[in-house]
Design a protein around this motif. Structure first.
Motif, PDB file in Angstrom:
ATOM      1  N   PHE A 135      37.358  -4.535   8.141  1.00  0.00           N
ATOM      2  CA  PHE A 135      38.392  -4.056   9.088  1.00  0.00           C
ATOM      3  C   PHE A 135      39.672  -3.814   8.191  1.00  0.00           C
ATOM      4  O   PHE A 135      40.827  -3.028   8.429  1.00  0.00           O
ATOM      5  CB  PHE A 135      39.160  -4.392  10.156  1.00  0.00           C
ATOM      6  CG  PHE A 135      37.921  -4.373  10.833  1.00  0.00           C
ATOM      7  CD1 PHE A 135      37.579  -4.136  12.164  1.00  0.00           C
ATOM      8  CD2 PHE A 135      37.123  -5.658  11.108  1.00  0.00           C
ATOM      9  CE1 PHE A 135      36.180  -4.043  12.614  1.00  0.00           C
ATOM     10  CE2 PHE A 135      36.481  -5.972  11.508  1.00  0.00           C
ATOM     11  CZ  PHE A 135      36.324  -4.897  12.400  1.00  0.00           C
ATOM     12  N   ALA A 136      39.878  -3.962   5.964  1.00  0.00           N
ATOM     13  CA  ALA A 136      41.487  -3.329   5.729  1.00  0.00           C
ATOM     14  C   ALA A 136      41.442  -1.990   5.271  1.00  0.00           C
ATOM     15  O   ALA A 136      41.041  -1.421   5.940  1.00  0.00           O
ATOM     16  CB  ALA A 136      40.879  -4.822   3.936  1.00  0.00           C
ATOM     17  N   ASP A 137      42.987  -2.293   5.391  1.00  0.00           N
ATOM     18  CA  ASP A 137      43.317  -1.263   4.828  1.00  0.00           C
ATOM     19  C   ASP A 137      43.978  -1.082   3.742  1.00  0.00           C
ATOM     20  O   ASP A 137      43.746  -0.094   2.813  1.00  0.00           O
ATOM     21  CB  ASP A 137      44.735  -0.672   5.638  1.00  0.00           C
ATOM     22  CG  ASP A 137      44.527  -0.369   7.412  1.00  0.00           C
ATOM     23  OD1 ASP A 137      43.370   0.312   7.485  1.00  0.00           O
ATOM     24  OD2 ASP A 137      45.131  -1.318   7.896  1.00  0.00           O
ATOM     25  N   GLU A 138      44.184  -2.362   3.258  1.00  0.00           N
ATOM     26  CA  GLU A 138      44.272  -2.292   2.151  1.00  0.00           C
ATOM     27  C   GLU A 138      43.630  -4.049   0.910  1.00  0.00           C
ATOM     28  O   GLU A 138      43.431  -4.604   1.452  1.00  0.00           O
ATOM     29  CB  GLU A 138      46.050  -2.722   1.726  1.00  0.00           C
ATOM     30  CG  GLU A 138      46.864  -1.552   2.330  1.00  0.00           C
ATOM     31  CD  GLU A 138      48.576  -0.916   2.015  1.00  0.00           C
ATOM     32  OE1 GLU A 138      48.262  -1.331   0.893  1.00  0.00           O
ATOM     33  OE2 GLU A 138      48.788  -0.707   2.666  1.00  0.00           O
ATOM     34  N   ALA A 139      43.356  -3.852  -0.226  1.00  0.00           N
ATOM     35  CA  ALA A 139      43.483  -5.555  -0.626  1.00  0.00           C
ATOM     36  C   ALA A 139      44.194  -5.343  -1.502  1.00  0.00           C
ATOM     37  O   ALA A 139      44.684  -4.989  -3.163  1.00  0.00           O
ATOM     38  CB  ALA A 139      42.072  -4.981  -1.134  1.00  0.00           C
ATOM     39  N   LEU A 140      44.613  -7.266  -1.993  1.00  0.00           N
ATOM     40  CA  LEU A 140      44.848  -7.528  -2.868  1.00  0.00           C
ATOM     41  C   LEU A 140      43.868  -8.391  -3.430  1.00  0.00           C
ATOM     42  O   LEU A 140      43.319  -9.449  -3.158  1.00  0.00           O
ATOM     43  CB  LEU A 140      46.223  -8.800  -2.202  1.00  0.00           C
ATOM     44  CG  LEU A 140      47.187  -8.376  -1.540  1.00  0.00           C
ATOM     45  CD1 LEU A 140      48.710  -9.329  -1.496  1.00  0.00           C
ATOM     46  CD2 LEU A 140      47.952  -7.089  -2.102  1.00  0.00           C
ATOM     47  N   VAL A 141      44.230  -7.645  -4.711  1.00  0.00           N
ATOM     48  CA  VAL A 141      42.599  -8.364  -5.399  1.00  0.00           C
ATOM     49  C   VAL A 141      43.188  -9.234  -6.566  1.00  0.00           C
ATOM     50  O   VAL A 141      43.555  -9.339  -7.500  1.00  0.00           O
ATOM     51  CB  VAL A 141      41.358  -7.444  -6.103  1.00  0.00           C
ATOM     52  CG1 VAL A 141      40.495  -8.093  -7.111  1.00  0.00           C
ATOM     53  CG2 VAL A 141      41.005  -6.465  -5.273  1.00  0.00           C
ATOM     54  N   VAL A 142      43.340 -10.913  -6.505  1.00  0.00           N
ATOM     55  CA  VAL A 142      43.631 -12.031  -6.916  1.00  0.00           C
ATOM     56  C   VAL A 142      42.453 -12.240  -8.484  1.00  0.00           C
ATOM     57  O   VAL A 142      41.446 -12.179  -7.996  1.00  0.00           O
ATOM     58  CB  VAL A 142      43.762 -13.408  -6.113  1.00  0.00           C
ATOM     59  CG1 VAL A 142      44.336 -14.067  -6.818  1.00  0.00           C
ATOM     60  CG2 VAL A 142      44.561 -12.692  -5.299  1.00  0.00           C
ATOM     61  N   THR A 143      43.434 -12.581  -9.692  1.00  0.00           N
ATOM     62  CA  THR A 143      42.315 -12.423 -10.604  1.00  0.00           C
ATOM     63  C   THR A 143      42.761 -13.104 -11.179  1.00  0.00           C
ATOM     64  O   THR A 143      44.293 -13.225 -12.175  1.00  0.00           O
ATOM     65  CB  THR A 143      42.145 -10.405 -11.374  1.00  0.00           C
ATOM     66  OG1 THR A 143      41.215 -10.214 -10.247  1.00  0.00           O
ATOM     67  CG2 THR A 143      41.409 -10.487 -12.371  1.00  0.00           C
ATOM     68  N   ASN A 144      42.008 -14.296 -12.312  1.00  0.00           N
ATOM     69  CA  ASN A 144      42.812 -14.730 -13.457  1.00  0.00           C
ATOM     70  C   ASN A 144      42.285 -14.169 -14.894  1.00  0.00           C
ATOM     71  O   ASN A 144      41.461 -13.647 -14.663  1.00  0.00           O
ATOM     72  CB  ASN A 144      42.453 -15.983 -13.315  1.00  0.00           C
ATOM     73  CG  ASN A 144      42.307 -16.777 -12.165  1.00  0.00           C
ATOM     74  OD1 ASN A 144      41.748 -18.159 -11.786  1.00  0.00           O
ATOM     75  ND2 ASN A 144      43.365 -17.150 -11.884  1.00  0.00           N
ATOM     76  N   PRO A 145      43.724 -14.728 -15.438  1.00  0.00           N
ATOM     77  CA  PRO A 145      42.991 -14.104 -17.093  1.00  0.00           C
ATOM     78  C   PRO A 145      41.504 -14.854 -17.374  1.00  0.00           C
ATOM     79  O   PRO A 145      41.597 -15.493 -19.264  1.00  0.00           O
ATOM     80  CB  PRO A 145      44.236 -13.872 -18.056  1.00  0.00           C
ATOM     81  CG  PRO A 145      44.999 -14.537 -16.999  1.00  0.00           C
ATOM     82  CD  PRO A 145      44.244 -15.437 -16.111  1.00  0.00           C
ATOM     83  N   GLU A 146      40.803 -14.242 -17.495  1.00  0.00           N
ATOM     84  CA  GLU A 146      39.117 -15.120 -17.244  1.00  0.00           C
ATOM     85  C   GLU A 146      38.168 -14.555 -17.107  1.00  0.00           C
ATOM     86  O   GLU A 146      37.900 -13.539 -16.265  1.00  0.00           O
ATOM     87  CB  GLU A 146      39.939 -16.675 -16.911  1.00  0.00           C
ATOM     88  CG  GLU A 146      38.380 -17.640 -17.035  1.00  0.00           C
ATOM     89  CD  GLU A 146      37.563 -17.442 -15.991  1.00  0.00           C
ATOM     90  OE1 GLU A 146      36.474 -18.158 -16.213  1.00  0.00           O
ATOM     91  OE2 GLU A 146      37.809 -17.033 -15.197  1.00  0.00           O
TER      92      GLU A 146
END
Lengths: 269, 86
Positions: A135-146
């Motif tokens: 149902f999301a309008d926006e997404a925070l895509v969490v990423t490690n530098p890996e």
């Protein structure tokens, strides 16, 4: 107007729950009525990070099944006004969530006047993760530098673009934000860690923020306090920037370069 | 001595380049992921619509229309196989 924002990553352990807790707390600190929902059925942990584990009575599945109403289920944060937590169920039945039920809860939260509904996604790309992002309008895509985190983030971007409600119904696509966590400028400088520029080039998602590797994250999770409440910690400060930037404020990115060495280190290091 | 130098240099260059190697590998993996993304998503719908069109003229069953998408180098080949009844 409510905005539904999913915090997602594909890979586990990159900082989704830490981010969801800090982000929701930050929005509420700005005076926005905010709820953060734990979608990790069977592996509830958001309550611990938020420090409200002893006040959980009912959960998301109880709410969906009609065993409890919204007021009984929402846990009100004791520190920040306008901040609420919707805990996950500890049932072992992974199929306990269904789209119809989740959709009804979202509608009810909107009717209750929540401005921001933050969905803390479980790891993986299975049903739970898909419910969290649908149902999301926006997404925070969490990423490690890996490498594994980056590949999984890219997989998740593909899923957001094809399996979300917005994609299925042909609506405008989910607005994506990149959030890099556990960043270590020192290792970037020695060439052993992918840089912010590398990550943006690879994933091609607009950068919302960079959260440095920091001792405060563990200390805060030990204490049950969202790290954004620790104003002295660099991660806490970075999350405060992230929230401000999300709300439209212009803030330069911090903690991208190695800190200046102290006098002793400069002389002897 | 000369061999030793090479040995040391090997490690030094490895250390310098590990993020660069990661980036190169990810470029390949992500390009591959993105090229296959959504590539097949429209195929079932295309198959259904083709069936509808063909059925306006001939009665055929669902399994008489075959669709396959293949990649041949830089080229994508859409293979359509329609079996008409005698």
């Amino acid at each position: 107007m409510s905005r539904i924002i999913v915090v997602t990553s594909g890979k586990g352990g990159v900082g989704k729950t830490t981010t969801a807790a800090a982000f929701a707390t930050g929005l509420a600190m700005h005076g926005h009525k905010t709820v953060v929902i734990d979608f990790d059925v069977g592996l509830r942990n958001l309550d611990l990070i938020m420090g409200c584990e002893r006040r959980v009575v009912y959960d998301f599945v109880n709410l969906i099944n009609g065993d409890a109403n919204l007021n009984q289920t929402l846990v009100r944060d004791k520190r920040i006004k306008e901040l609420y937590i919707l805990p996950a169920s500890q049932t072992r039945d992974k199929e306990a969530l269904n789209l119809g039920g989740v959709g009804r809860v979202m509608e009810e939260l909107m009717k209750e006047g929540f401005e921001y509904i933050i969905c803390d996604s479980p790891a993986g790309i299975e049903s739970g993760a898909q419910m969290a992002m649908y149902f999301a309008d926006e997404a925070l895509v969490v990423t490690n530098p890996e490498v594994s985190s980056l590949r999984d983030s890219d997989r998740m971007l593909g899923i957001l673009a094809s399996k979300s409600r917005r994609a299925v119904e042909g609506d405008d696509p989910i607005k994506e934000h990149l959030l890099i966590t556990r960043y270590d400028p020192e290792r970037v400088e020695t060439g052993d860690m992918l840089s912010v520029e590398d990550i943006i080039e690879l994933l091609r998602v607009p950068l919302l923020g960079v959260v440095p590797e920091s001792e405060g994250v563990l200390q805060c999770s030990n204490a049950g306090e969202p790290v954004i409440l620790n104003e002295k910690d660099h991660a806490g400060q970075a999350y405060a920037d992230v929230v401000a930037r999300f709300l439209g404020e212009e803030r330069p990115h911090r903690f991208l370069t190695q800190e200046k060495k102290g006098l002793l280190k400069r002389l002897f290091g | 001595m000369g061999e030793n130098m090479g040995f040391l240099e090997y490690f030094r260059s490895e250390k310098k380049g590990s993020a660069a190697v990661a980036k190169e590998r990810l470029q390949v993996v992500i390009a591959h992921q993105r090229s296959s993304r959504g590539r097949h998503a429209y195929l079932p719908e295309l198959q259904q619509e083709l069936l509808t069109v063909i059925r306006k003229y001939v009665q055929i069953s669902d399994d008489q229309v075959h669709i396959q998408l293949d990649r041949d180098g830089d080229c994508e080949v859409l293979e359509l196989n329609i079996t008409l009844p005698d």
